[in-house]
Design a protein around this motif. Structure first.
Motif, PDB file in Angstrom:
ATOM      1  N   ALA A  13      40.703  76.421   7.964  1.00  0.00           N
ATOM      2  CA  ALA A  13      40.976  74.874   8.709  1.00  0.00           C
ATOM      3  C   ALA A  13      39.677  75.444   9.425  1.00  0.00           C
ATOM      4  N   ALA A  14      39.006  74.017  10.078  1.00  0.00           N
ATOM      5  CA  ALA A  14      37.560  73.476  10.705  1.00  0.00           C
ATOM      6  C   ALA A  14      38.144  74.533  11.843  1.00  0.00           C
ATOM      7  N   LYS A  15      36.446  75.280  11.695  1.00  0.00           N
ATOM      8  CA  LYS A  15      36.622  76.419  13.687  1.00  0.00           C
ATOM      9  C   LYS A  15      35.370  76.025  14.571  1.00  0.00           C
ATOM     10  N   ALA A  16      35.960  76.182  15.497  1.00  0.00           N
ATOM     11  CA  ALA A  16      35.545  75.447  16.630  1.00  0.00           C
ATOM     12  C   ALA A  16      33.976  77.071  16.561  1.00  0.00           C
ATOM     13  N   LYS A  17      32.680  75.998  16.320  1.00  0.00           N
ATOM     14  CA  LYS A  17      31.938  77.176  17.463  1.00  0.00           C
ATOM     15  C   LYS A  17      30.710  77.233  18.209  1.00  0.00           C
ATOM     16  N   ASN A  18      30.040  77.614  18.603  1.00  0.00           N
ATOM     17  CA  ASN A  18      29.445  77.435  19.378  1.00  0.00           C
ATOM     18  C   ASN A  18      28.451  75.877  20.181  1.00  0.00           C
ATOM     19  N   LYS A  19      28.042  75.321  19.332  1.00  0.00           N
ATOM     20  CA  LYS A  19      27.525  74.288  18.794  1.00  0.00           C
ATOM     21  C   LYS A  19      28.407  72.868  18.126  1.00  0.00           C
ATOM     22  N   GLY A  20      29.231  73.117  18.833  1.00  0.00           N
ATOM     23  CA  GLY A  20      30.890  72.508  18.275  1.00  0.00           C
ATOM     24  C   GLY A  20      31.770  73.181  16.975  1.00  0.00           C
ATOM     25  N   VAL A  21      32.234  72.089  16.205  1.00  0.00           N
ATOM     26  CA  VAL A  21      32.943  72.482  15.114  1.00  0.00           C
ATOM     27  C   VAL A  21      32.656  72.339  14.034  1.00  0.00           C
ATOM     28  N   ARG A  22      32.874  73.740  12.702  1.00  0.00           N
ATOM     29  CA  ARG A  22      32.273  73.059  11.686  1.00  0.00           C
ATOM     30  C   ARG A  22      33.451  72.664  10.651  1.00  0.00           C
ATOM     31  N   PRO A  23      33.769  71.553  10.109  1.00  0.00           N
ATOM     32  CA  PRO A  23      34.107  70.916   9.628  1.00  0.00           C
ATOM     33  C   PRO A  23      35.392  71.928   8.929  1.00  0.00           C
ATOM     34  N   GLY A  24      36.322  71.668   8.422  1.00  0.00           N
ATOM     35  CA  GLY A  24      37.006  72.626   7.202  1.00  0.00           C
ATOM     36  C   GLY A  24      37.288  72.271   5.896  1.00  0.00           C
ATOM     37  N   PHE A  25      37.540  73.055   5.368  1.00  0.00           N
ATOM     38  CA  PHE A  25      37.759  72.295   3.646  1.00  0.00           C
ATOM     39  C   PHE A  25      38.927  72.723   3.189  1.00  0.00           C
ATOM     40  N   ALA A  26      39.342  72.607   1.333  1.00  0.00           N
ATOM     41  CA  ALA A  26      40.217  73.183   0.418  1.00  0.00           C
ATOM     42  C   ALA A  26      39.901  73.528  -0.323  1.00  0.00           C
ATOM     43  N   PHE A  27      40.159  73.743  -1.062  1.00  0.00           N
ATOM     44  CA  PHE A  27      40.172  74.185  -2.556  1.00  0.00           C
ATOM     45  C   PHE A  27      41.343  73.241  -2.765  1.00  0.00           C
ATOM     46  N   VAL A  28      42.039  72.467  -4.156  1.00  0.00           N
ATOM     47  CA  VAL A  28      43.010  71.645  -4.830  1.00  0.00           C
ATOM     48  C   VAL A  28      42.767  71.519  -5.893  1.00  0.00           C
ATOM     49  N   THR A  29      43.734  72.416  -6.853  1.00  0.00           N
ATOM     50  CA  THR A  29      44.186  72.429  -8.039  1.00  0.00           C
ATOM     51  C   THR A  29      45.191  72.122  -8.300  1.00  0.00           C
ATOM     52  N   PHE A  30      45.476  71.196  -9.967  1.00  0.00           N
ATOM     53  CA  PHE A  30      45.798  69.842 -10.198  1.00  0.00           C
ATOM     54  C   PHE A  30      46.756  70.921 -11.343  1.00  0.00           C
ATOM     55  N   SER A  31      47.682  70.315 -11.886  1.00  0.00           N
ATOM     56  CA  SER A  31      47.934  70.956 -13.285  1.00  0.00           C
ATOM     57  C   SER A  31      47.520  70.478 -13.973  1.00  0.00           C
ATOM     58  N   ASP A  32      46.481  69.998 -14.845  1.00  0.00           N
ATOM     59  CA  ASP A  32      46.027  69.539 -15.170  1.00  0.00           C
ATOM     60  C   ASP A  32      44.937  68.710 -15.011  1.00  0.00           C
ATOM     61  N   ASP A  33      43.435  67.687 -16.152  1.00  0.00           N
ATOM     62  CA  ASP A  33      42.039  67.869 -15.572  1.00  0.00           C
ATOM     63  C   ASP A  33      42.234  66.605 -15.458  1.00  0.00           C
ATOM     64  N   ASN A  34      42.636  65.665 -15.859  1.00  0.00           N
ATOM     65  CA  ASN A  34      43.327  64.604 -15.474  1.00  0.00           C
ATOM     66  C   ASN A  34      43.615  63.915 -14.117  1.00  0.00           C
ATOM     67  N   SER A  35      44.878  64.657 -13.638  1.00  0.00           N
ATOM     68  CA  SER A  35      44.813  64.363 -12.524  1.00  0.00           C
ATOM     69  C   SER A  35      43.016  65.122 -11.434  1.00  0.00           C
ATOM     70  N   ALA A  36      43.291  66.332 -11.148  1.00  0.00           N
ATOM     71  CA  ALA A  36      41.603  66.475 -10.952  1.00  0.00           C
ATOM     72  C   ALA A  36      40.928  65.067 -11.527  1.00  0.00           C
ATOM     73  N   ALA A  37      40.465  64.654 -12.377  1.00  0.00           N
ATOM     74  CA  ALA A  37      39.850  63.491 -12.612  1.00  0.00           C
ATOM     75  C   ALA A  37      39.703  62.403 -11.833  1.00  0.00           C
ATOM     76  N   ALA A  38      40.821  62.090 -11.605  1.00  0.00           N
ATOM     77  CA  ALA A  38      41.503  60.656 -10.788  1.00  0.00           C
ATOM     78  C   ALA A  38      41.081  61.275  -9.406  1.00  0.00           C
ATOM     79  N   ALA A  39      41.952  61.672  -8.749  1.00  0.00           N
ATOM     80  CA  ALA A  39      41.103  63.085  -7.642  1.00  0.00           C
ATOM     81  C   ALA A  39      39.547  62.454  -7.539  1.00  0.00           C
ATOM     82  N   ILE A  40      38.621  63.308  -7.879  1.00  0.00           N
ATOM     83  CA  ILE A  40      37.786  62.736  -7.867  1.00  0.00           C
ATOM     84  C   ILE A  40      37.411  61.399  -7.837  1.00  0.00           C
TER      85      ILE A  40
END
Length: 115
Positions: free
Chosen positions: A60-87
């Motif tokens: 999740a995004a975190k509040a820092k002294n100088k504003g909010v640091r954006p969050g990020f996620a790692f998303v895993t797919f069952s196959d390479d084609n689904s990941a390629a489509a997401a990209i």
């Protein structure tokens, strides 16, 4: 012939070790990085963007002294084609009016002691 086979075995083992080491530092082809997630994004928001995802790790995004640091996620797919489509969808993906950054997940190199 047997002598030749024995000579080739250690060589091919070394080659395989090098190839494995290269593969470990390369991109994970069925897993993607999704960055620039705004505050108050929950795992379900990310899952809604990627319905074919088999696993979502949200940082999740975190509040820092100088504003909010954006969050990020790692998303895993069952196959390479689904990941390629997401990209491919990456440039058009937004959450809460925020443009997301989407790329293949890179595996961090683990430090190896010198031999």
């Amino acid at each position: 012939q047997e002598k030749n086979d024995k000579k080739q075995s250690p060589l091919s083992e070394k080659t395989n070790k090098k190839e494995k080491a290269k593969a470990e530092t390369q991109l994970s082809t069925n897993s993607i990085y999704v960055g620039q997630l705004p505050e108050h994004v929950i795992e379900d928001d990310v899952k809604a963007l990627f319905p074919k995802a088999s696993k979502v790790e949200l940082f999740a995004a975190k509040a820092k002294n100088k504003g909010v640091r954006p969050g990020f996620a790692f998303v895993t797919f069952s196959d390479d084609n689904s990941a390629a489509a997401a990209i491919k969808l990456g440039p058009s993906l937004t959450i809460k009016n925020t443009q997301l950054k989407v790329a293949y997940q890179t595996k961090r190199a683990t430090p190896v002691a010198a031999e």
